[in-house]
Design a protein around this motif. Structure first.
Motif, mmCIF file in Angstrom:
data_model
loop_
_atom_site.group_PDB
_atom_site.id
_atom_site.type_symbol
_atom_site.label_atom_id
_atom_site.label_comp_id
_atom_site.label_asym_id
_atom_site.label_seq_id
_atom_site.Cartn_x
_atom_site.Cartn_y
_atom_site.Cartn_z
ATOM 1 N N HIS A 26 0.853 -1.190 0.000
ATOM 2 C CA HIS A 26 0.000 0.000 0.000
ATOM 3 C C HIS A 26 0.887 1.237 0.000
ATOM 4 O O HIS A 26 1.845 1.329 0.773
ATOM 5 C CB HIS A 26 -0.901 0.031 1.242
ATOM 6 N N TYR A 51 -4.503 3.012 -2.755
ATOM 7 C CA TYR A 51 -5.858 3.001 -2.184
ATOM 8 C C TYR A 51 -5.895 4.011 -1.048
ATOM 9 O O TYR A 51 -5.397 3.749 0.048
ATOM 10 C CB TYR A 51 -6.231 1.607 -1.675
ATOM 11 N N GLY A 86 -6.849 1.137 -6.356
ATOM 12 C CA GLY A 86 -8.066 0.790 -5.655
ATOM 13 C C GLY A 86 -9.184 1.768 -5.968
ATOM 14 O O GLY A 86 -8.987 2.756 -6.693
ATOM 15 N N ARG A 117 -7.460 1.502 5.196
ATOM 16 C CA ARG A 117 -6.557 1.264 4.066
ATOM 17 C C ARG A 117 -5.824 -0.076 4.162
ATOM 18 O O ARG A 117 -5.653 -0.765 3.159
ATOM 19 C CB ARG A 117 -5.575 2.429 3.949
ATOM 20 N N GLU A 119 -6.927 -2.736 5.783
ATOM 21 C CA GLU A 119 -7.872 -3.844 5.607
ATOM 22 C C GLU A 119 -8.089 -4.128 4.128
ATOM 23 O O GLU A 119 -8.113 -5.284 3.708
ATOM 24 C CB GLU A 119 -9.211 -3.564 6.292
ATOM 25 N N GLU A 120 -8.244 -3.082 3.334
ATOM 26 C CA GLU A 120 -8.415 -3.289 1.894
ATOM 27 C C GLU A 120 -7.155 -3.905 1.286
ATOM 28 O O GLU A 120 -7.231 -4.757 0.398
ATOM 29 C CB GLU A 120 -8.740 -1.957 1.208
ATOM 30 N N THR A 121 -5.987 -3.492 1.766
ATOM 31 C CA THR A 121 -4.739 -4.072 1.271
ATOM 32 C C THR A 121 -4.673 -5.561 1.592
ATOM 33 O O THR A 121 -4.321 -6.377 0.727
ATOM 34 C CB THR A 121 -3.522 -3.342 1.885
ATOM 35 N N ARG A 123 -7.194 -7.551 2.237
ATOM 36 C CA ARG A 123 -8.245 -8.261 1.487
ATOM 37 C C ARG A 123 -7.782 -8.545 0.063
ATOM 38 O O ARG A 123 -7.949 -9.665 -0.450
ATOM 39 C CB ARG A 123 -9.530 -7.422 1.478
#
Length: 200
Positions: A26, A51, A86, A117, A119-121, A123
């Motif tokens: 990220h 993202y 993202g 940020r 968590e999305e990475t 996921r």
């Protein structure tokens, strides 16, 4: 005793041997990514994830993305570096930090932003079957490596993807990021990203 995240990173790298694992990194902006990529792309096949739904205004978000693309076109690395963008959804950030607008920098609002940020990475790292994930955020002298690495550990446990611990400001990492920004003529913003950090 405080964790030595730089040593943890070095221990992980030393244990790789001849392997070149995949890493989802990220990145908040080009200056922060510069030194981190110079360092990590020696040992990993890196995909940079841009993202940052916290970044305000939209023109700033787009400018930072443009500068990241510029960096990737100029930086010479041992292993390949790819870019993944993202979704830009500021509403998710504002909903998350509602009521914390007046928090000082480094407070509860920032912790939730790290959660969002990373968590999305994590996921996407699981979805893309990456070997590791991490973030450039620890290169900043204004951010707590302990807080960021705690978030990373929590997301690693949730998504079952190894997190690469770091404190990239160590070993003069922040200083090197400034040198690389100058070398490549990168735009260096004067606030973290959200409108609240800009006010502060």
């Amino acid at each position: 005793m405080a964790e030595n995240y730089q040593k943890m990173l070095e221990d992980t790298i030393n244990a790789l041997g001849d392997r070149t694992p995949s890493l989802l990194l990220h990145a908040c902006c080009a200056p922060c990514a510069s030194y981190v990529l110079e360092y990590l792309a020696e040992h990993f096949s890196v995909t940079v994830l841009y993202y940052n739904p916290n970044t305000h205004p939209t023109a700033e978000y787009e400018k930072r993305l443009c500068e990241l693309k510029k960096l990737l076109s100029l930086l010479k690395t041992k292993n390949p570096v790819n870019l993944l963008c993202g979704e830009y959804n500021p509403g998710a950030f504002y909903k998350l930090v509602s009521g914390l607008e007046a928090e000082p920098e480094g407070g509860g609002r920032c912790r939730l932003c790290f959660d969002l940020r990373l968590e999305e990475t994590a996921r996407l790292a699981k979805e893309g079957r990456f070997d590791y994930f991490t973030t450039t955020l620890t290169v900043s002298p204004y951010k707590s490596a302990a807080v960021i690495n705690t978030v990373g550990r929590n997301m690693s446990e949730k998504y079952r993807v190894p997190y690469l611990y770091s404190d990239f400001k160590k070993r003069d990492g922040y200083k090197r990021s400034i040198e690389l920004s100058d070398k490549y003529g990168l735009y260096r913003q004067n606030y973290c990203g959200c409108e609240f950090s800009k006010r502060g």
